[in-house]
Design a protein around this motif. Structure first.
Motif, PDB file in Angstrom:
ATOM      1  N   SER A 182       6.655 -44.805 -35.321  1.00  0.00           N
ATOM      2  CA  SER A 182       5.993 -45.160 -36.573  1.00  0.00           C
ATOM      3  C   SER A 182       6.951 -45.806 -37.550  1.00  0.00           C
ATOM      4  O   SER A 182       6.590 -46.740 -38.273  1.00  0.00           O
ATOM      5  CB  SER A 182       5.356 -43.919 -37.195  1.00  0.00           C
ATOM      6  OG  SER A 182       4.665 -44.251 -38.380  1.00  0.00           O
ATOM      7  N   CYS A 191       7.206 -49.471 -36.050  1.00  0.00           N
ATOM      8  CA  CYS A 191       6.038 -50.359 -35.932  1.00  0.00           C
ATOM      9  C   CYS A 191       5.075 -50.284 -37.105  1.00  0.00           C
ATOM     10  O   CYS A 191       4.235 -51.170 -37.276  1.00  0.00           O
ATOM     11  CB  CYS A 191       5.285 -50.071 -34.646  1.00  0.00           C
ATOM     12  SG  CYS A 191       4.428 -48.484 -34.598  1.00  0.00           S
ATOM     13  N   VAL A 203       2.610 -48.138 -37.591  1.00  0.00           N
ATOM     14  CA  VAL A 203       1.358 -47.445 -37.287  1.00  0.00           C
ATOM     15  C   VAL A 203       1.591 -45.944 -37.488  1.00  0.00           C
ATOM     16  O   VAL A 203       2.589 -45.403 -37.012  1.00  0.00           O
ATOM     17  CB  VAL A 203       0.900 -47.734 -35.844  1.00  0.00           C
ATOM     18  CG1 VAL A 203      -0.378 -46.968 -35.523  1.00  0.00           C
ATOM     19  CG2 VAL A 203       0.696 -49.228 -35.645  1.00  0.00           C
ATOM     20  N   PHE A 219      -3.292 -55.096 -27.163  1.00  0.00           N
ATOM     21  CA  PHE A 219      -2.140 -55.417 -27.990  1.00  0.00           C
ATOM     22  C   PHE A 219      -2.137 -56.933 -28.206  1.00  0.00           C
ATOM     23  O   PHE A 219      -1.896 -57.701 -27.282  1.00  0.00           O
ATOM     24  CB  PHE A 219      -0.852 -54.965 -27.310  1.00  0.00           C
ATOM     25  CG  PHE A 219      -0.701 -53.473 -27.249  1.00  0.00           C
ATOM     26  CD1 PHE A 219       0.023 -52.795 -28.214  1.00  0.00           C
ATOM     27  CD2 PHE A 219      -1.302 -52.740 -26.228  1.00  0.00           C
ATOM     28  CE1 PHE A 219       0.154 -51.413 -28.170  1.00  0.00           C
ATOM     29  CE2 PHE A 219      -1.179 -51.358 -26.170  1.00  0.00           C
ATOM     30  CZ  PHE A 219      -0.458 -50.691 -27.147  1.00  0.00           C
ATOM     31  N   ILE A 240      -4.617 -53.672 -31.640  1.00  0.00           N
ATOM     32  CA  ILE A 240      -3.289 -53.384 -32.182  1.00  0.00           C
ATOM     33  C   ILE A 240      -2.603 -54.725 -32.391  1.00  0.00           C
ATOM     34  O   ILE A 240      -2.175 -55.381 -31.437  1.00  0.00           O
ATOM     35  CB  ILE A 240      -2.496 -52.486 -31.220  1.00  0.00           C
ATOM     36  CG1 ILE A 240      -3.289 -51.196 -30.958  1.00  0.00           C
ATOM     37  CG2 ILE A 240      -1.119 -52.167 -31.795  1.00  0.00           C
ATOM     38  CD1 ILE A 240      -2.743 -50.368 -29.820  1.00  0.00           C
ATOM     39  N   MET A 279       5.719 -48.772 -29.933  1.00  0.00           N
ATOM     40  CA  MET A 279       4.484 -47.995 -30.015  1.00  0.00           C
ATOM     41  C   MET A 279       4.036 -47.558 -28.629  1.00  0.00           C
ATOM     42  O   MET A 279       3.592 -46.408 -28.434  1.00  0.00           O
ATOM     43  CB  MET A 279       3.390 -48.809 -30.701  1.00  0.00           C
ATOM     44  CG  MET A 279       2.088 -48.038 -30.838  1.00  0.00           C
ATOM     45  SD  MET A 279       0.844 -48.929 -31.795  1.00  0.00           S
ATOM     46  CE  MET A 279      -0.579 -47.835 -31.556  1.00  0.00           C
ATOM     47  N   ILE A 311      -0.991 -42.715 -33.427  1.00  0.00           N
ATOM     48  CA  ILE A 311      -0.393 -43.004 -32.129  1.00  0.00           C
ATOM     49  C   ILE A 311      -0.657 -41.852 -31.168  1.00  0.00           C
ATOM     50  O   ILE A 311      -1.071 -42.051 -30.015  1.00  0.00           O
ATOM     51  CB  ILE A 311       1.120 -43.256 -32.270  1.00  0.00           C
ATOM     52  CG1 ILE A 311       1.383 -44.526 -33.113  1.00  0.00           C
ATOM     53  CG2 ILE A 311       1.766 -43.395 -30.897  1.00  0.00           C
ATOM     54  CD1 ILE A 311       2.845 -44.776 -33.407  1.00  0.00           C
ATOM     55  N   LEU A 314      -5.510 -51.548 -35.793  1.00  0.00           N
ATOM     56  CA  LEU A 314      -4.263 -50.872 -36.112  1.00  0.00           C
ATOM     57  C   LEU A 314      -3.218 -51.941 -36.384  1.00  0.00           C
ATOM     58  O   LEU A 314      -2.732 -52.619 -35.462  1.00  0.00           O
ATOM     59  CB  LEU A 314      -3.823 -49.975 -34.951  1.00  0.00           C
ATOM     60  CG  LEU A 314      -4.785 -48.852 -34.557  1.00  0.00           C
ATOM     61  CD1 LEU A 314      -4.215 -48.043 -33.401  1.00  0.00           C
ATOM     62  CD2 LEU A 314      -5.098 -47.958 -35.744  1.00  0.00           C
ATOM     63  N   THR A 329       7.097 -55.228 -32.357  1.00  0.00           N
ATOM     64  CA  THR A 329       7.374 -53.794 -32.232  1.00  0.00           C
ATOM     65  C   THR A 329       6.404 -53.073 -31.301  1.00  0.00           C
ATOM     66  O   THR A 329       6.406 -51.843 -31.243  1.00  0.00           O
ATOM     67  CB  THR A 329       7.336 -53.109 -33.617  1.00  0.00           C
ATOM     68  OG1 THR A 329       5.988 -53.146 -34.135  1.00  0.00           O
ATOM     69  CG2 THR A 329       8.283 -53.779 -34.595  1.00  0.00           C
ATOM     70  N   ASP A 330       5.593 -53.793 -30.560  1.00  0.00           N
ATOM     71  CA  ASP A 330       4.584 -53.171 -29.690  1.00  0.00           C
ATOM     72  C   ASP A 330       5.217 -52.275 -28.635  1.00  0.00           C
ATOM     73  O   ASP A 330       4.647 -51.244 -28.273  1.00  0.00           O
ATOM     74  CB  ASP A 330       3.749 -54.256 -29.013  1.00  0.00           C
ATOM     75  CG  ASP A 330       3.076 -55.163 -30.017  1.00  0.00           C
ATOM     76  OD1 ASP A 330       1.893 -54.961 -30.299  1.00  0.00           O
ATOM     77  OD2 ASP A 330       3.745 -56.070 -30.538  1.00  0.00           O
ATOM     78  N   ILE A 336       0.105 -53.625 -36.879  1.00  0.00           N
ATOM     79  CA  ILE A 336       1.430 -53.325 -36.343  1.00  0.00           C
ATOM     80  C   ILE A 336       2.396 -54.448 -36.695  1.00  0.00           C
ATOM     81  O   ILE A 336       2.032 -55.631 -36.698  1.00  0.00           O
ATOM     82  CB  ILE A 336       1.364 -53.121 -34.814  1.00  0.00           C
ATOM     83  CG1 ILE A 336       2.695 -52.634 -34.247  1.00  0.00           C
ATOM     84  CG2 ILE A 336       0.891 -54.385 -34.114  1.00  0.00           C
ATOM     85  CD1 ILE A 336       2.619 -52.229 -32.773  1.00  0.00           C
ATOM     86  N   ARG A 337       3.630 -54.101 -36.997  1.00  0.00           N
ATOM     87  CA  ARG A 337       4.642 -55.115 -37.268  1.00  0.00           C
ATOM     88  C   ARG A 337       4.860 -55.981 -36.029  1.00  0.00           C
ATOM     89  O   ARG A 337       4.933 -55.456 -34.906  1.00  0.00           O
ATOM     90  CB  ARG A 337       5.967 -54.457 -37.645  1.00  0.00           C
ATOM     91  CG  ARG A 337       6.019 -53.852 -39.034  1.00  0.00           C
ATOM     92  CD  ARG A 337       7.321 -53.102 -39.206  1.00  0.00           C
ATOM     93  NE  ARG A 337       7.548 -52.706 -40.583  1.00  0.00           N
ATOM     94  CZ  ARG A 337       8.541 -51.921 -40.975  1.00  0.00           C
ATOM     95  NH1 ARG A 337       9.397 -51.446 -40.061  1.00  0.00           N
ATOM     96  NH2 ARG A 337       8.691 -51.610 -42.250  1.00  0.00           N
TER      97      ARG A 337
END
Length: 769
Positions: free
Chosen positions: A298, A301, A303, A189, A226, A250, A308, A240, A246-247, A242-243
C-alpha cells in the motif's frame, strides 16, 4: 482473368486495421464509406479514409532533400526537416537509389543498411509494406533487422521463459462466451480499453470486445479495474486507483495473502509449476528481509491495504480471470508485472479451467478472446536475410548514436552496427519511438534516409528521399487475420493520387536496375492468386472449404465466423501436463526460471520481483509539483495513422492533442479546462491542451500517442502534443531491451495563448524548383 474495375455506384468491401467497410464510388466523384453491415460495433476511424483532408497531406511526386540532391549522400544531415525538397521524375529517383545502394553495399557492406519498417501500413496480405521492403533488402544481400515490437517488447521476451510464446498464447485466449458462462470475478490490471480493440492487423470483421464484456456483465460477472485511470472499462466496475509502475508490488501483496492464509492451490503449484518454493522465500522476506504484506504494498502503490487483502480472498473464493494490459510492460522493469500476473494465476490454480486463469491483453486487439478457427494465411514472402545482425526495435537511437558498442538481449551480447542507409516503409518512428529529441540527434548519423509513404508525415519530412505510395483504396489486395471473421477482397476503388505507385512496383523497378528478380514474373493479380491459393489450401487442411479465387473475388468476402468454437486457454496442459507440456525448459510454468537466474542480470532476477524505477510517484527525489504521465493509445486513430483526418482532428483541443489532468492537480496549477499547457522535463517540452477529469487519479496525466510530431526547432518545443517529446528512451531491462514510455515524470504549467506557436503538423514541406 483481369481483375474487374469497380464502376460508379458499385458497393464493394474493403478492409483496414479498424474494420471492414463498404465503399461506393459516387456518380459525382469521390467515395462514400460505411461500416460493414455485419459489424454491430464498428469503428468510425475508417469512415474517413477517403476524406479531402487526407488528400491535402498526400505526397504527389518523388522528392529529394535539396542538399542530398546537390551534394550527395551525407550532405548537411542536420538540415533534415528544415530545408526544401526538390521534386523529381521517378526515373531520376530510382536511378539515384540504385546508385546509392551500390555505393553503400560496396563500400560498407549490407550491414550498413537498416530496414526499419513497422507492420501497420496496410491490412492487405500482399501490399504489406514491411514484407515488400524486407524482401527487396534480402534479395540485395541482407540488412540489419529489428525484433519484437514497441507494444510488447518486454512481454514478448519474458513470456517464453515463464509459460509460452506470445503468439501461441494470444491465439488461445479463453473466449468471451466461455467467460460469460463461467467467470464470476474479472480482475484487470490496466483496464479493458475498448478503443484499443478497434483494431486488428488484418482488419476486424466483427468488433466483439464490447459485446463480450456486456454479455459477461449481464451474466453476473463482477469487474475490478486496477489502473491509474477509471474510464478504460466499458461496463460497470470497481476502480482501484493505483500509482503507475507499481502493479507488481500490489500483486505480490495479493500473493502474500494467498500464501500465508493457505488460500493458494498448492497441488496445482506442485503439479504444473516449478520454483514456487524459492519465490515464496522472497514473498515472505526470507531472502531479502522484506515481507510483501498488503501494508508494505500500500505504501508503494497507493491502494488501501485492507482492500488488497479482501481482494485476495475474493479472488480465491470465486472463478477468477486475471488480465493485464500491454501498457504495463512498456515501462522500466516491464517484465515483472507480466511474470507476476502469471504467478498469481498459478497460485489461484484456475489456469485451464472454464472462465478462470489469465489473459495478457484482453482489449488490446479485437482478435484476443475471439473463438474463430485459426490457420495460416498466405502472405508475401520476404525470403531469408543472409545477415544475422539485428537490434531490439526500441533501440534505434542507441544503435545510431553508439555504433560498435555492446548491448545484451535475452541473455546474449551483441554489437550495434554502423548504419549508413535507412530504408523505412510502412511506419512512423517519429511517432513510435521515445525521447524524440534524442532520436532527432541520432537521425543525423545515417548518410541516406529513404521513406516510402502516402502522406507528408514527420518521418517523411525528415527523410532525404521520399517516394509516394498508394493507399489501400488505390490498389487490389486481400485482407485476412488470425482470429478474425472475414477474408476480404480489397478491390481498387480510385486511381492513385498524383504519381504515387504501389510499393511492389517501386521495388520491382528498383530491383530491375540492380539485375535482381523481385517479382518472380508475377504481377499484382498473379500474386493475389498465389497467396489466396495458399490460404485456401491451409483452410482445407482444417476442413474449411473456401471458394476458388474467381468466385471469392466476385463475392468479395468469405466468412469464417461459422467455424467458431469455444476456447479455454491451456485446458490441455491442465488436464495432462506431461502429455501436453509447455514450451518452457521444464515444460511447466516457471515461477522461478533457472535460465534467467543464471544470467545474473541486475535488473531481472530469477522470479518476479518488485524493482523501483528511477522515475515514479514514490521516488524520494521527485519534486512535489511533478506528475506521472502515461501515454496510451488514442481513441480516434491507430498509432499516428489518419491523424490528419476530420475524425482525429475533432478530438483535439485548440488544435493540439489533449492532456487529461485530475481536477485537484489542475486547481493547484491554475489550469482550466481547455487551457493550453506546457509539459516538460529534462528531455524536452511540448504544448498540449488540458482536459480536466476525475477519471484520472491525482498525480497522473494522460496524453495519448500519435499526434504528428511537430517540432519548433528554433524554440525547442513540440507544438502538437506528441508525448514522446518527453518520454524515457531507456531499456525496460537488459533482458528485453523493450521500450519504457510509461515510466515518465513531467512538470506541467499553464501557457498563455501568445506563447504558443501555430501547429504546422499537416503543412507540406517547402519545395524548390
Amino acid at each position: 482473368m483481369t481483375l474487374p474495375v469497380v464502376t460508379k455506384n458499385t458497393k464493394i468491401r474493403t478492409a483496414a486495421h479498424w474494420g471492414v467497410y463498404e465503399v461506393t464510388s459516387e456518380p459525382a466523384g469521390g467515395l462514400s464509406i460505411k461500416a460493414a453491415s455485419e459489424d454491430l460495433d464498428p469503428s468510425p476511424i475508417g469512415l474517413h479514409m477517403a476524406s479531402k483532408a487526407l488528400k491535402k497531406v498526400r505526397i504527389a511526386r518523388p522528392a529529394i532533400r535539396k542538399s542530398w540532391l546537390e551534394n550527395g549522400p551525407g550532405s548537411n544531415p542536420h538540415l533534415r526537416g528544415r530545408e526544401p525538397f526538390v521534386e523529381v521524375e521517378w526515373d531520376v529517383a530510382l536511378d539515384l537509389l540504385a546508385k546509392e545502394f551500390q555505393r553503400v553495399t560496396t563500400t560498407f557492406g549490407n550491414e550498413a543498411i537498416f530496414g526499419g519498417c513497422y507492420g501497420w501500413a496496410s491490412a492487405g496480405r500482399f501490399h504489406h509494406a514491411q514484407s515488400q521492403v524486407h524482401r527487396f533488402l534480402n534479395l540485395i544481400g541482407g540488412y540489419v533487422s529489428h525484433v519484437d515490437s514497441y507494444s510488447l517488447g518486454a512481454g514478448k521476451v519474458i513470456l517464453p521463459h515463464v509459460i509460452a510464446g506470445l503468439s501461441p498464447l494470444l491465439n488461445q485466449h479463453t473466449s468471451w462466451d466461455v467467460m460469460a458462462e463461467n467467470t464470476e470475478l474479472f480482475v484487470t490490471f490496466g483496464g479493458i480499453p475498448v478503443k484499443n480493440a478497434q483494431i486488428s492487423q488484418g482488419g476486424p470483421g466483427r468488433h466483439r470486445v464490447l459485446a463480450g464484456m456486456r454479455s459477461m456483465a449481464k451474466a453476473g460477472t463482477r469487474f475490478v479495474n486496477i489502473s491509474p485511470v477509471g474510464d478504460n472499462m466499458p461496463v460497470d466496475s470497481e476502480w482501484l486507483a493505483i500509482r503507475p509502475n507499481t502493479d507488481t508490488a500490489m500483486m505480490l501483496a495479493i500473493a502474500y495473502v494467498l500464501h500465508v492464509n493457505a488460500l493458494a492451490d498448492f497441488d496445482f503449484l506442485r503439479s504444473h509449476c516449478i520454483g514456487y518454493e524459492r519465490f515464496a522465500d522472497y514473498l515472505t522476506g526470507v531472502t531479502d528481509g522484506i515481507t510483501k504484506t498488503p501494508a508494505w504494498a500500500s505504501e508503494i502503490c497507493g491502494v488501501p491495504a485492507e482492500r488488497i487483502e479482501a481482494l485476495a480472498r475474493e479472488m480465491a473464493s470465486h472463478r477468477t480471470m486475471l488480465n493485464i494490459s500491454w501498457s504495463l510492460q512498456r515501462a522500466v522493469h516491464g517484465e515483472q508485472p507480466f511474470w507476476m500476473l502469471i504467478t498469481l494465476a498459478a497460485m489461484l490454480g484456475q489456469i485451464g479451467l472454464s472462465g478462470g486463469g489469465f489473459g495478457v491483453g484482453y482489449g488490446a486487439m479485437n482478435s484476443v478472446g475471439n473463438d474463430n478457427v485459426r490457420f495460416k494465411f498466405g502472405d508475401f514472402p520476404q525470403g531469408l536475410n543472409p545477415l544475422k545482425t539485428f537490434i531490439p526495435v526500441a533501440r534505434i537511437a542507441d544503435m545510431l548514436l553508439n555504433p560498435g558498442s555492446q548491448f545484451t538481449y535475452n541473455g546474449k551480447s551483441y554489437i550495434y552496427p554502423d548504419i549508413r542507409l535507412v530504408y523505412w516503409a510502412g511506419g512512423n518512428p517519429f511517432h513510435h519511438h521515445q525521447d524524440l529529441n534524442r532520436l532527432l540527434q541520432a537521425w543525423k548519423k545515417p548518410e541516406t534516409i529513404i521513406v516510402n509513404e502516402p502522406y507528408w508525415t514527420p518521418t517523411a519530412k525528415l527523410a532525404d528521399i521520399v517516394l509516394p505510395v498508394t493507399t489501400s483504396l488505390e490498389r487490389n489486395d486481400i485482407a485476412a487475420a488470425s482470429g478474425e471473421d472475414f477474408v476480404v477482397a480489397m478491390k481498387k476503388v480510385e486511381e492513385p493520387f498524383g504519381q504515387s505507385r504501389n510499393d511492389f512496383d517501386i521495388f520491382n523497378a528498383l530491383a530491375k536496375r540492380m539485375d535482381i528478380d523481385f517479382s518472380e514474373g508475377l504481377d499484382e493479380e498473379g500474386w493475389l492468386r498465389r497467396l489466396y491459393d495458399v490460404s485456401r489450401e491451409n483452410a482445407g487442411a482444417m476442413d474449411i472449404q473456401m471458394p476458388d479465387f474467381d468466385d471469392f473475388w466476385q463475392q468479395g468476402l468469405f466468412d469464417l465466423g461459422q467455424e467458431a468454437k469455444p476456447v479455454i486457454m491451456l485446458d490441455d496442459f491442465r488436464r495432462a501436463p506431461a502429455k501436453h507440456p509447455l514450451s518452457t525448459p521444464s515444460g511447466r510454468i516457471e515461477i522461478f526460471s533457472e535460465t534467467i537466474a543464471n544470467l545474473g542480470l541486475p535488473d531481472c532476477a530469477g522470479h518476479p520481483t518488485w524493482l523501483e524505477p528511477a522515475e515514479w510517484l514514490g521516488a524520494a527525489s521527485r519534486a512535489k509539483q511533478q506528475l506521472h504521465m502515461i501515454s496510451d493509445q488514442p481513441v480516434r486513430r491507430l498509432h499516428s495513422q489518419l491523424d490528419a483526418s476530420p475524425h482525429s482532428r475533432e478530438g483535439k483541443v485548440a488544435g493540439r492533442e489533449p492532456i487529461h489532468i485530475n481536477s485537484a492537480d489542475a486547481a493547484a496549477r491554475d489550469i482550466g479546462d481547455g487551457d493550453l499547457v506546457e509539459v516538460f522535463n529534462d528531455r524536452g517540452r511540448l504544448i498540449s491542451a488540458a482536459v480536466v477529469s476525475d477519471a484520472i487519479m491525482p498525480g497522473v496525466l494522460r496524453l495519448s500517442t500519435g499526434a504528428w510530431f511537430d517540432m519548433d526547432y528554433d524554440a525547442g518545443i513540440e507544438r502538437h502534443g506528441n508525448p514522446n517529446a518527453v518520454t524515457l528512451d531507456v531499456p525496460a531491462s537488459s533482458l528485453s531491451q523493450g521500450c519504457s514510455a510509461q515510466t515518465c515524470i513531467v512538470g506541467i504549467r499553464r501557457l498563455e495563448l501568445k506563447q504558443a506557436t501555430p501547429v504546422l503538423a499537416f503543412e507540406h514541406p517547402e519545395f524548390q524548383k
